[in-house]
Every structure is written in C-alpha cells, then in structure tokens.
Design a protein around this motif. Sequence first.
Motif, PDB file in Angstrom:
ATOM      1  N   ARG A  15       0.838  -1.198   0.000  1.00  0.00           N
ATOM      2  CA  ARG A  15       0.000   0.000   0.000  1.00  0.00           C
ATOM      3  C   ARG A  15       0.874   1.249   0.000  1.00  0.00           C
ATOM      4  O   ARG A  15       1.882   1.321   0.699  1.00  0.00           O
ATOM      5  N   VAL A  16       0.444   2.236  -0.791  1.00  0.00           N
ATOM      6  CA  VAL A  16       1.232   3.442  -1.016  1.00  0.00           C
ATOM      7  C   VAL A  16       0.705   4.584  -0.148  1.00  0.00           C
ATOM      8  O   VAL A  16      -0.502   4.737   0.040  1.00  0.00           O
ATOM      9  N   GLN A  17       1.626   5.386   0.352  1.00  0.00           N
ATOM     10  CA  GLN A  17       1.279   6.573   1.128  1.00  0.00           C
ATOM     11  C   GLN A  17       2.130   7.740   0.645  1.00  0.00           C
ATOM     12  O   GLN A  17       3.339   7.599   0.460  1.00  0.00           O
ATOM     13  N   VAL A  18       1.500   8.881   0.415  1.00  0.00           N
ATOM     14  CA  VAL A  18       2.199  10.099   0.003  1.00  0.00           C
ATOM     15  C   VAL A  18       1.992  11.145   1.091  1.00  0.00           C
ATOM     16  O   VAL A  18       0.898  11.266   1.658  1.00  0.00           O
ATOM     17  N   ARG A  19       3.057  11.909   1.367  1.00  0.00           N
ATOM     18  CA  ARG A  19       2.958  12.946   2.388  1.00  0.00           C
ATOM     19  C   ARG A  19       3.589  14.238   1.893  1.00  0.00           C
ATOM     20  O   ARG A  19       4.647  14.223   1.253  1.00  0.00           O
ATOM     21  N   PHE A  20       2.933  15.364   2.156  1.00  0.00           N
ATOM     22  CA  PHE A  20       3.521  16.680   1.897  1.00  0.00           C
ATOM     23  C   PHE A  20       2.999  17.644   2.949  1.00  0.00           C
ATOM     24  O   PHE A  20       2.051  17.333   3.686  1.00  0.00           O
ATOM     25  N   ALA A  21       3.602  18.807   3.059  1.00  0.00           N
ATOM     26  CA  ALA A  21       3.198  19.794   4.055  1.00  0.00           C
ATOM     27  C   ALA A  21       2.867  21.107   3.376  1.00  0.00           C
ATOM     28  O   ALA A  21       3.431  21.444   2.330  1.00  0.00           O
ATOM     29  N   ASN A  67       0.938  18.799   7.981  1.00  0.00           N
ATOM     30  CA  ASN A  67       1.211  17.655   7.108  1.00  0.00           C
ATOM     31  C   ASN A  67      -0.096  17.091   6.569  1.00  0.00           C
ATOM     32  O   ASN A  67      -1.055  16.896   7.322  1.00  0.00           O
ATOM     33  N   ILE A  68      -0.116  16.815   5.269  1.00  0.00           N
ATOM     34  CA  ILE A  68      -1.279  16.210   4.627  1.00  0.00           C
ATOM     35  C   ILE A  68      -0.865  14.840   4.092  1.00  0.00           C
ATOM     36  O   ILE A  68       0.124  14.716   3.371  1.00  0.00           O
ATOM     37  N   TYR A  69      -1.625  13.806   4.446  1.00  0.00           N
ATOM     38  CA  TYR A  69      -1.352  12.439   4.018  1.00  0.00           C
ATOM     39  C   TYR A  69      -2.365  12.030   2.948  1.00  0.00           C
ATOM     40  O   TYR A  69      -3.551  12.363   3.038  1.00  0.00           O
ATOM     41  N   VAL A  70      -1.860  11.287   1.964  1.00  0.00           N
ATOM     42  CA  VAL A  70      -2.716  10.720   0.917  1.00  0.00           C
ATOM     43  C   VAL A  70      -2.514   9.212   0.952  1.00  0.00           C
ATOM     44  O   VAL A  70      -1.394   8.724   0.774  1.00  0.00           O
ATOM     45  N   ALA A  72      -3.570   7.540  -3.282  1.00  0.00           N
ATOM     46  CA  ALA A  72      -2.144   7.790  -3.449  1.00  0.00           C
ATOM     47  C   ALA A  72      -1.645   7.226  -4.773  1.00  0.00           C
ATOM     48  O   ALA A  72      -0.918   7.897  -5.523  1.00  0.00           O
ATOM     49  N   THR A  73      -2.023   5.993  -5.083  1.00  0.00           N
ATOM     50  CA  THR A  73      -1.603   5.383  -6.353  1.00  0.00           C
ATOM     51  C   THR A  73      -2.168   6.152  -7.544  1.00  0.00           C
ATOM     52  O   THR A  73      -1.480   6.387  -8.544  1.00  0.00           O
ATOM     53  N   GLU A  74      -3.426   6.574  -7.437  1.00  0.00           N
ATOM     54  CA  GLU A  74      -4.045   7.344  -8.514  1.00  0.00           C
ATOM     55  C   GLU A  74      -3.347   8.695  -8.690  1.00  0.00           C
ATOM     56  O   GLU A  74      -3.127   9.145  -9.820  1.00  0.00           O
ATOM     57  N   ALA A  75      -2.970   9.328  -7.576  1.00  0.00           N
ATOM     58  CA  ALA A  75      -2.276  10.619  -7.649  1.00  0.00           C
ATOM     59  C   ALA A  75      -0.933  10.477  -8.353  1.00  0.00           C
ATOM     60  O   ALA A  75      -0.528  11.347  -9.141  1.00  0.00           O
ATOM     61  N   LEU A  76      -0.218   9.377  -8.094  1.00  0.00           N
ATOM     62  CA  LEU A  76       1.062   9.144  -8.764  1.00  0.00           C
ATOM     63  C   LEU A  76       0.862   8.906 -10.256  1.00  0.00           C
ATOM     64  O   LEU A  76       1.616   9.415 -11.092  1.00  0.00           O
ATOM     65  N   LYS A  77      -0.153   8.133 -10.604  1.00  0.00           N
ATOM     66  CA  LYS A  77      -0.414   7.858 -12.020  1.00  0.00           C
ATOM     67  C   LYS A  77      -0.774   9.126 -12.781  1.00  0.00           C
ATOM     68  O   LYS A  77      -0.370   9.329 -13.933  1.00  0.00           O
ATOM     69  N   LYS A  78      -1.565   9.999 -12.146  1.00  0.00           N
ATOM     70  CA  LYS A  78      -2.018  11.229 -12.796  1.00  0.00           C
ATOM     71  C   LYS A  78      -1.058  12.399 -12.573  1.00  0.00           C
ATOM     72  O   LYS A  78      -1.313  13.502 -13.065  1.00  0.00           O
ATOM     73  N   ASN A  79       0.029  12.148 -11.850  1.00  0.00           N
ATOM     74  CA  ASN A  79       1.004  13.192 -11.527  1.00  0.00           C
ATOM     75  C   ASN A  79       0.332  14.370 -10.821  1.00  0.00           C
ATOM     76  O   ASN A  79       0.615  15.533 -11.111  1.00  0.00           O
ATOM     77  N   LEU A  80      -0.545  14.051  -9.892  1.00  0.00           N
ATOM     78  CA  LEU A  80      -1.190  15.084  -9.076  1.00  0.00           C
ATOM     79  C   LEU A  80      -0.450  15.195  -7.748  1.00  0.00           C
ATOM     80  O   LEU A  80      -1.010  14.965  -6.673  1.00  0.00           O
ATOM     81  N   ILE A  81       0.823  15.528  -7.828  1.00  0.00           N
ATOM     82  CA  ILE A  81       1.674  15.594  -6.647  1.00  0.00           C
ATOM     83  C   ILE A  81       2.149  17.029  -6.460  1.00  0.00           C
ATOM     84  O   ILE A  81       2.787  17.595  -7.344  1.00  0.00           O
ATOM     85  N   ILE A 125      10.124  10.469  -5.290  1.00  0.00           N
ATOM     86  CA  ILE A 125       8.741  10.313  -5.730  1.00  0.00           C
ATOM     87  C   ILE A 125       8.633  10.308  -7.253  1.00  0.00           C
ATOM     88  O   ILE A 125       7.706   9.720  -7.819  1.00  0.00           O
ATOM     89  N   LEU A 126       9.627  10.929  -7.943  1.00  0.00           N
ATOM     90  CA  LEU A 126       9.608  10.896  -9.409  1.00  0.00           C
ATOM     91  C   LEU A 126       9.817   9.484  -9.933  1.00  0.00           C
ATOM     92  O   LEU A 126       9.328   9.140 -11.016  1.00  0.00           O
ATOM     93  N   ASP A 127      10.548   8.641  -9.172  1.00  0.00           N
ATOM     94  CA  ASP A 127      10.739   7.245  -9.589  1.00  0.00           C
ATOM     95  C   ASP A 127       9.404   6.515  -9.653  1.00  0.00           C
ATOM     96  O   ASP A 127       9.221   5.603 -10.469  1.00  0.00           O
ATOM     97  N   PHE A 128       8.464   6.905  -8.802  1.00  0.00           N
ATOM     98  CA  PHE A 128       7.139   6.278  -8.785  1.00  0.00           C
ATOM     99  C   PHE A 128       6.242   6.875  -9.878  1.00  0.00           C
ATOM    100  O   PHE A 128       5.481   6.158 -10.516  1.00  0.00           O
ATOM    101  N   ILE A 129       6.354   8.174 -10.070  1.00  0.00           N
ATOM    102  CA  ILE A 129       5.520   8.826 -11.083  1.00  0.00           C
ATOM    103  C   ILE A 129       5.877   8.327 -12.482  1.00  0.00           C
ATOM    104  O   ILE A 129       5.002   8.091 -13.325  1.00  0.00           O
TER     105      ILE A 129
END
Length: 694
Positions: free
Chosen positions: A104-110, A119-122, A127-136, A224-228
Amino acid sequence: MSDKHEEKDVRELLEKHPLLDIEKQLYYHGIRPMKEINLTKLKILSIAFVLLGLLGIYFFAAHAPVPLVKVRDVYGNFLMNYATVFVEGIVSSVPYVEVSSGGRVQVRFAINDTTGELNIYVYDPQATEALKKNLIPFPGDHVRALVQIRVRETYTYAILQSLDFLEIKRNMSEPLNVTLLTRDLANKYVRVSGTATDIREVGSGTLFEVDTGKGLVTVLWPKILDFIYKDNKNYTYLKNNLTEGAQVDIKGVVYLYRGSSPEIIPRGIDDIWVEPIIPVTTTINNISNYIGKYVKIYGVMGEINYEVGRYSVMVYNDTSRVTAMFPRNLIIELNPFETGTGSKLEIIGSVISPTNMLVIKYKVLEEYPSPLLSIGNITEALDGYTVTVKGIIRDLTITSSAVIFMLEDDTGLIKIFMPGSVYASLGVRAKLIYENASITLSGYVDIYREELEIVVYTANGVETYDYEPPGEGKPLPQLPGAPPPQPQPPPTEQPTTIVLGELGNYVGSIVTIDVYLDGIQYDYDQRLYVLEVHDDTGKAYVLSSSTPVRTAIDPFVVGCGSRIKFTGTVKSDQKYGLVVDIGSDPGNIVVVEPVAPLEVNIKDLYNMSLGVIVVLKNVSVTGFNVIGSGNWIFTAIDSTGLIKVYVPASVASNIPADIRSILESGGKVTIAGYLTTYGSQLEIVVYTSNGIIA
C-alpha cells in the motif's frame, strides 16, 4: 353527606357564579361530554413533523459550504478532530512516498498558510491514482485541499478526502538562471547547468552537487519521481546517465532544507536533462594517456580500503594495477557474499592520475564469492581481502556512528566494524544484531590501530546464521601477478602444567591445570562463564567464553566433582583474583573423569550451593514466555515445589522446535542446568541447547 346533596350544592354555586368556557373545560369537563381525542392521529402527526425536520437539516447540511480554515485554528484543537474542512497554503516540504510491506502506497507533503504548517497524508487508493495522474504538489506550489483533520496529543495532521478537491497552482514562468543559491531564492523557479558531482542517496531521493564553474549548487532528485515515471523509458535513461562528471541541466523550485540550506527540487521529467558520458575503452596499462578523461577498463577486483569518504579498490590485470576510488553509494550496491576479491569487473571512470581513477559506473562480469573462513585463519596476510565469517556476537556496542562487536567462533574472536550508515540501512534485518546472536557476515579485512577487524561496508553483507554463503569451500583467490595469501594461525606457546597453588608464579603464561569442578556462574559484566575449581593446593576460578563451556560441559554428563583439565592464560582479575582465562577454544577444556550431575527435587534446590549443576526429571512447565531479544523464561513444577527457569537467547535459538512446542503447551520435560539467583529469586539457567529434553 350524600352524593345528591353534593351535586345540589355544586349546582347552586354555578347559578350564582357562572363559569367561563375555558374554566368549564379545565375544571369541570365532566359536567358536559367532551369530544374524544384520536391519539393515533397525534402520533402520525408528530412523526411527520420529525421527518420534515430531519429532511430540512439534511438539505441545509448538504448544501452548506465546507469552511476554509487556518492551520492555527485546527492545530491542537480537539474540537476539530475528524472535522472535514478546506485548507490552503504553499507547499513547504518535498513530497515523500512510502510503500508498506503489503504494497500500500502513502504520500505525504506539508503546506504553510503563514499561521502554521500542516502535514497532509494521501492514502491508497488515492495515493496510487495521484502518482499515475502526476497530481503531486511540490515545494512552492499553491494548494487547496479538502481534508479531514486528525488531532492527537502532540501532533495534528490531515488526510486528503478526494483528488477531485485537490487544486494545485504551479509557477510556470521562465526559470531564473543561477550559478549559486541563496536563501532569498526560496520558492523561486530556477535553472542550473554544470557537472554533476558528489552523488549520494538519501531518504527522500538522490542528492548531488552541480559544479557551475563559479560554485556548487545542491540538487535533490526526489524519489517520488521514480514512482511517477516508473514505466517511462526516457526517465530511466536520464536516471541511469546521472554519474559523477555527467553534464546536467536542471530546472526546479528552490527549497530550504531545514529552513536554511537551499537546494533545487525538479518537479518532473521536463525539468531534467543529463548528458550521457561516452568513455574511451582502454587498458589499465594505458590510462596515464587519458588523465582528465573518461575511460572504460576491465580488471580483477583486489584489496579494499577506506580513504577519506571513499573506498579504494585495487583493480588488476596481468601486468598492471590501478586504484579505483568508489563513492560509498556505488560500493554498497555490491554483495560481498557473491562478489568478492577475485571478481572480474568492468569499470567506467575519470582518470585523475596515472595510478588512480574515480569510478562513476561499474558492472560485475564474473563473480568470485568471498570465501567462508574460520576466524582463527584470518591474519594480516588477508588485509583488504573480502571474507565471510559465521559466529556469535559478543560485547556489542551500537552508536549513531558505528556498530562494533566481537564475533566468536570455535577458533577465536575478531572485531567487527559496521558504519552507522550501513546499520541504518539494514531495516528490519537490524533485528539480527543483538548480544549473543548467531550471524553470518561478509566484508573486508582491515588492520586498525594494529588490530585485525572485518569491515562490513554494506547491508548486503549481513545474513542469518543459517544462510549458506556461496563462498563456502572456496579457496582464497589468486590475484594477477601474485600468489594467493596463505593465512596461518600465529604460533602458540606450549602450556606448562601447574597446580593452583602456583598460579602467582605464572601470570601472563599459558598453563594447564588438572582440577575438580565446584560450580558454574555467568558474569554479565564481563560476559564470561566463571567456573569455580579446586585441587589439593587451593581454589581458583576459570574464565571462559560460551563456546568451550557449552561444548565440553554437558549438564547431563558432567556435574560438580568432575575432574577436568583447563588450558589458558593466567591473569590477575580485579573481581576474582588470579584466574585462568581459557578464551574461546573448546579444546581448552578436557573432561578427564566425569561425575554425573545431581538429580534432585525442586524442594532440595533451596538448600544447595549456587553454581551447582543439577537435573530436574519429568517436571511440568507453566508460564512460558519469550522476553528481551529472544530469551525464554518459564516455571518448572514438581510435587515438592516450583522454580523459575531461564534460557538465554543464544541457547534458545538452537533448541529444537518440538521442545519449544512442549514448553509452550505446558507439557513435561527434563531440565539440566546450573543453580543461580536473579535479584533475590532462585532460578535454573539452561546453558546448553541439549539442556531440555522430552
């Protein structure tokens, strides 16, 4: 008075004082019949009013706007716990991605809205959808997000509720060309060109410097770019081209690391360009013709040493050799169990002198595993060679900068040095390293301050004791132009046979004593077994590491009163006086005349001397528990009483699984060990793996 008289009085009173209609209904409704009230209709009517009220509340709630709040209004405010609100601000951290063991994937930014940072957690699946759509979101982006607030005692954070309500506004202006970074460039979009150097991996990505000719500019290539772009071939091409000396062109936002150190954060593949290095293929003999240029060479991996932040590896061919300087991030990729001294390599790097080159890439062409050796066979002749060893951890010290311990096998001990960065990168395998643990290690031999040690320079060099290394049975490699080293144990002094009364005359000498065993204890300060012995001339103590005691003194066979020969060095110990230290060689204990240990009831133990070796036959077990780093503790019971039993982790790890199953289920066993106390409580210590039988 009769009812008729009462009724007459009421009538006369009413004629004199006529009642109002409301008074008649309230006080004298019995005088004239009232209309019946239908309670069923009243119930239906009340329910209808309630439903209408609920519908109204729902309608207004569904159409009421979600509030936009400030960070200061929610941080630490328990009234806002689980509230769904909008927040907005400038992204103030590098986005971080983490994948759990379950995938399971988790993304974090502040974000920072000038009133505070949040801090906001996705979480997945968003999180997986955000990486696929580059909504980071990246540093400097303006973000508005629908979140749920979570307030804890010392920490407040938010969870993104929907990607549909995540708005990202990004600075898309032309980048400002820079050759140096200053803090006043924070959140500005900039561009830097130059030569990549000092490349290293950190938790959030790949950190490197860009030499612009006027100074160094720090760049963080975020992980995170490696995942995107994980399936993007162009991205993989660029990442593989990032090597020491490569020409780069990087665009990105300036981020202040820890609020003070500026670095550039590229936000996507369009912000990165890396020019591939095309080396000249040559031989080690000819690299002096290419000083300052990039070359590709082939050779055999030789000795490893550490020099000022880099690892130097001698690389040989049939007639020459060169010192190849490996950055730490490159050499830790090697698996020394499989790729050791004698392996054939392809190396690409820049030539910095006729005998030195800086490695930027390498490939293993032919593996030669590090040979599995006994510790006693490791000598100064192996300085720089990679080796594999198995043993038990003793005298463990863990600090932030290094992990240091002694490794013991049946032939001796050797110091192990592990850099703190290697220990930190072990992850869950760090649990393999604890006092008295059995382990398999691979690294290179080093001489530090005139002491032999093995340097475990990569997390790949740590395995369980049961691991079967590929170097088992392999001879030491022969490097080109030189015969293989022939490690020989140093010559040993021949022991002198003495009696205990003569110990004072032989301090520092190796002796053999023929004595009778009185008892065993364990000194936790010195991490040694202490055996009390006597002969006709006196009493003394023998100090021993665990291996000789556990090998030679079988608690079912060798009890107190047994005649034993010990060979070791006479020493003066502050606690025990004159002692014989037999070290870790099992051959230093020879049982001459064994005396069977005492078979006793539990009640008898409370009248016996500490250290005595005893056997408890057919006792019941209760309260089995595993404590600390794998120690066992349980209670043994017979018809006369009960006693606590302790099994050290180093012993417990070698006890058969069926015995453990009996202990866990509360079955009956026979136990052999020595009597001691823990605190004020009497207990039996099982010091050998065969000390518990069914």
